[in-house]
Design an enzyme around this catalytic site. Structure first.
Site, PDB file in Angstrom:
ATOM      1  N   ALA A   6     -12.861   2.351  28.042  1.00 18.98           N
ATOM      2  CA  ALA A   6     -13.471   1.929  26.781  1.00 18.98           C
ATOM      3  C   ALA A   6     -13.410   3.116  25.835  1.00 18.98           C
ATOM      4  O   ALA A   6     -13.355   4.269  26.281  1.00 18.98           O
ATOM      5  CB  ALA A   6     -14.917   1.524  27.034  1.00 18.98           C
ATOM      6  N   GLY A  13     -12.944   1.026  31.682  1.00 20.46           N
ATOM      7  CA  GLY A  13     -12.640  -0.323  31.185  1.00 20.46           C
ATOM      8  C   GLY A  13     -11.199  -0.745  31.439  1.00 20.46           C
ATOM      9  O   GLY A  13     -10.915  -1.939  31.519  1.00 20.46           O
ATOM     10  N   GLU A  53     -17.033   6.635  34.980  1.00 11.97           N
ATOM     11  CA  GLU A  53     -18.156   6.556  34.035  1.00 11.97           C
ATOM     12  C   GLU A  53     -19.307   7.502  34.355  1.00 11.97           C
ATOM     13  O   GLU A  53     -19.955   8.023  33.451  1.00 11.97           O
ATOM     14  CB  GLU A  53     -18.686   5.115  33.955  1.00 11.97           C
ATOM     15  CG  GLU A  53     -17.809   4.174  33.139  1.00 11.97           C
ATOM     16  CD  GLU A  53     -16.686   3.516  33.929  1.00 11.97           C
ATOM     17  OE1 GLU A  53     -16.368   3.979  35.049  1.00 11.97           O
ATOM     18  OE2 GLU A  53     -16.131   2.528  33.427  1.00 11.97           O
ATOM     19  N   GLU A  92     -11.216  -1.909  34.903  1.00 15.24           N
ATOM     20  CA  GLU A  92     -12.005  -3.147  34.900  1.00 15.24           C
ATOM     21  C   GLU A  92     -11.187  -4.319  34.346  1.00 15.24           C
ATOM     22  O   GLU A  92     -11.288  -5.438  34.837  1.00 15.24           O
ATOM     23  CB  GLU A  92     -13.303  -2.942  34.108  1.00 15.24           C
ATOM     24  CG  GLU A  92     -14.275  -2.040  34.877  1.00 15.24           C
ATOM     25  CD  GLU A  92     -15.474  -1.606  34.062  1.00 15.24           C
ATOM     26  OE1 GLU A  92     -15.263  -1.048  32.958  1.00 15.24           O
ATOM     27  OE2 GLU A  92     -16.617  -1.824  34.506  1.00 15.24           O
TER      28      GLU A  92
HETATM   29  N1  COA Z   1     -11.827   6.786  24.687  1.00 14.86           N
HETATM   30  C1  COA Z   1     -11.438   7.316  23.511  1.00 14.86           C
HETATM   31  N2  COA Z   1     -10.382   8.122  23.384  1.00 14.86           N
HETATM   32  C2  COA Z   1      -9.682   8.401  24.484  1.00 14.86           C
HETATM   33  C3  COA Z   1     -10.019   7.876  25.758  1.00 14.86           C
HETATM   34  C4  COA Z   1     -11.153   7.026  25.821  1.00 14.86           C
HETATM   35  N3  COA Z   1     -11.532   6.467  26.967  1.00 14.86           N
HETATM   36  N4  COA Z   1      -9.145   8.341  26.685  1.00 14.86           N
HETATM   37  C5  COA Z   1      -8.280   9.115  25.995  1.00 14.86           C
HETATM   38  N5  COA Z   1      -8.589   9.164  24.687  1.00 14.86           N
HETATM   39  C6  COA Z   1      -7.918   9.891  23.612  1.00 14.86           C
HETATM   40  C7  COA Z   1      -8.241  11.379  23.642  1.00 14.86           C
HETATM   41  O1  COA Z   1      -9.469  11.625  22.990  1.00 14.86           O
HETATM   42  C8  COA Z   1      -7.054  11.931  22.891  1.00 14.86           C
HETATM   43  O2  COA Z   1      -7.234  11.706  21.521  1.00 14.86           O
HETATM   44  P1  COA Z   1      -6.931  12.909  20.432  1.00 14.86           P
HETATM   45  O3  COA Z   1      -5.460  13.213  20.638  1.00 14.86           O
HETATM   46  O4  COA Z   1      -7.235  12.279  19.129  1.00 14.86           O
HETATM   47  O5  COA Z   1      -7.815  14.040  20.816  1.00 14.86           O
HETATM   48  C9  COA Z   1      -5.895  11.043  23.346  1.00 14.86           C
HETATM   49  O6  COA Z   1      -6.511   9.832  23.822  1.00 14.86           O
HETATM   50  C10 COA Z   1      -5.067  11.629  24.465  1.00 14.86           C
HETATM   51  O7  COA Z   1      -5.952  11.958  25.546  1.00 14.86           O
HETATM   52  P2  COA Z   1      -6.003  13.393  26.248  1.00 14.86           P
HETATM   53  O8  COA Z   1      -7.341  13.550  26.870  1.00 14.86           O
HETATM   54  O9  COA Z   1      -5.570  14.453  25.294  1.00 14.86           O
HETATM   55  O10 COA Z   1      -4.876  13.212  27.361  1.00 14.86           O
HETATM   56  P3  COA Z   1      -4.772  13.996  28.752  1.00 14.86           P
HETATM   57  O11 COA Z   1      -3.433  13.675  29.281  1.00 14.86           O
HETATM   58  O12 COA Z   1      -5.139  15.416  28.591  1.00 14.86           O
HETATM   59  O13 COA Z   1      -5.880  13.318  29.701  1.00 14.86           O
HETATM   60  C11 COA Z   1      -7.120  11.489  30.653  1.00 14.86           C
HETATM   61  C12 COA Z   1      -5.762  11.977  30.087  1.00 14.86           C
HETATM   62  C13 COA Z   1      -6.988   9.980  30.898  1.00 14.86           C
HETATM   63  C14 COA Z   1      -7.412  12.195  31.970  1.00 14.86           C
HETATM   64  C15 COA Z   1      -8.239  11.789  29.647  1.00 14.86           C
HETATM   65  O14 COA Z   1      -7.843  11.285  28.365  1.00 14.86           O
HETATM   66  C16 COA Z   1      -9.571  11.161  29.984  1.00 14.86           C
HETATM   67  O15 COA Z   1     -10.262  11.649  30.849  1.00 14.86           O
HETATM   68  N6  COA Z   1      -9.963  10.083  29.274  1.00 14.86           N
HETATM   69  C17 COA Z   1     -11.237   9.445  29.441  1.00 14.86           C
HETATM   70  C18 COA Z   1     -11.263   8.619  30.715  1.00 14.86           C
HETATM   71  C19 COA Z   1     -12.626   7.992  30.899  1.00 14.86           C
HETATM   72  O16 COA Z   1     -13.618   8.643  31.121  1.00 14.86           O
HETATM   73  N7  COA Z   1     -12.641   6.645  30.827  1.00 14.86           N
HETATM   74  C20 COA Z   1     -13.825   5.894  31.028  1.00 14.86           C
HETATM   75  C21 COA Z   1     -14.444   5.583  29.724  1.00 14.86           C
HETATM   76  S1  COA Z   1     -15.929   4.631  29.923  1.00 14.86           S
END
Ligand code: COA
Length: 260
Positions: free
Chosen positions: A66, A112, A135, A115
């Site tokens: 999400a 999400g 989460e 999910e």
């Molecule tokens: N919500 C909003 N933005 C998100 C996102 C999310 N769940 N997951 C990734 N993004 C965005 C990042 O903020 C980034 O945006 P920016 O370039 O404007 O800063 C872009 O997507 C790329 O993500 P980034 O974190 O730079 O990529 P990465 O390869 O370093 O890491 C992940 C990949 C998936 C490990 C990391 O993005 C992450 O941990 N995301 C969140 C996962 C999460 O907790 N999901 C559950 C949400 S309830």
């Protein structure tokens, strides 16, 4: 219909929905969830669509969760409403569609994203996929059905560990624990989804819809899946597909199901 965050295609009975916010790793914001609802509904209501495939654009992510930026300042009430509305319009909605839904997981499927994949009727993944419900690392719990569907798919103990550690598992481990049905390369992911869709489409779409309902009722509070099975089984005897399927078998020919 015009969409900003998703791409929708319909070819030869297969509807394909691609979540298309690659710069945000296809994170599900409110607008995307609404668009997904509209697209799933439109495809499901179209009798020419026999199978729906949902995937993510780009090579990195199916859906990375999400959209965290949208709910970071929510109150208790807004948090509950976010989960309730999301479950209603997307996650439960997809799980209960008549049309089979295959999730083709092409990279990160987190929060999400996993999910959504779990709400689909089954999942396949590319070998770079990473899946998890992280989460609790944000101080919240899965809110789009993850605490219920993950244990249903992989068992309670494994689900507890994955949720508590906010861990991620790769495609091979996901295959071994039953979270996904097949692993393949990135290039072969959509062809494999389409191949499986082709096998599904040879069968009666009406019978498949009744089977989805009966299977789902095993996991629905207050319903007895065995009773649902009896009812749905009986209903099939009144369908044109049943007449065609049994007649074709007895006449030693391939059935041409009218889908009625
Ligand atoms: N919500 C909003 N933005 C998100 C996102 C999310 N769940 N997951 C990734 N993004 C965005 C990042 O903020 C980034 O945006 P920016 O370039 O404007 O800063 C872009 O997507 C790329 O993500 P980034 O974190 O730079 O990529 P990465 O390869 O370093 O890491 C992940 C990949 C998936 C490990 C990391 O993005 C992450 O941990 N995301 C969140 C996962 C999460 O907790 N999901 C559950 C949400 S309830």
């Amino acid at each position: 219909m015009n969409y900003e965050n998703i791409l929708v295609q319909q070819d030869n009975g297969i509807g394909t929905i691609t979540i298309n916010r690659p710069k945000k790793l296809n994170a599900l914001n409110k607008a995307t969830i609404q668009e997904l609802h509209n697209a799933f509904k439109t495809l499901n209501d179209d009798s020419n669509t026999k199978v729906i495939i949902v995937t993510g654009s780009g090579e990195k992510a199916f859906v990375a969760g999400a959209d965290i930026s949208e709910f970071a300042n929510f109150s208790i009430e807004q948090g509950a409403e976010l989960a309730r509305n999301g479950q209603k319009i997307l996650f439960d909605f997809v799980a209960n569609l008549n049309t089979p839904v295959i999730a083709a997981v092409n990279g990160f499927a987190l929060g999400g994203g996993l999910e959504l994949a779990m709400a689909a009727h089954f999942r396949i993944a590319s070998d770079n996929a990473k899946m998890g419900l992280p989460e609790v690392s944000l101080g919240v719990i899965p809110g789009y059905g993850g605490t219920q569907r993950l244990p249903q798919l992989i068992g309670k103990g494994k689900a507890m560990e994955l949720v508590m550690t906010a861990g991620m598992i790769g495609a091979e481990e996901a295959l071994a624990c039953g979270l996904i049905n097949h692993v393949t390369s990135q290039e072969e992911l959509m062809p494999l989804a389409q191949k499986i869709a082709g096998k599904i489409m040879r069968n009666s779409s009406v019978a498949i819809a009744h089977a989805i309902k009966a299977i789902n009722d095993n996991y629905t509070d207050g319903t007895n899946g065995f009773e649902t099975e009896i009812t749905q089984f009986g209903i099939c005897f009144g369908t044109e597909d049943f007449k065609e399927g049994t007649t074709a078998f007895l006449e030693k020919r391939k059935a041409a199901f009218p889908g009625k």
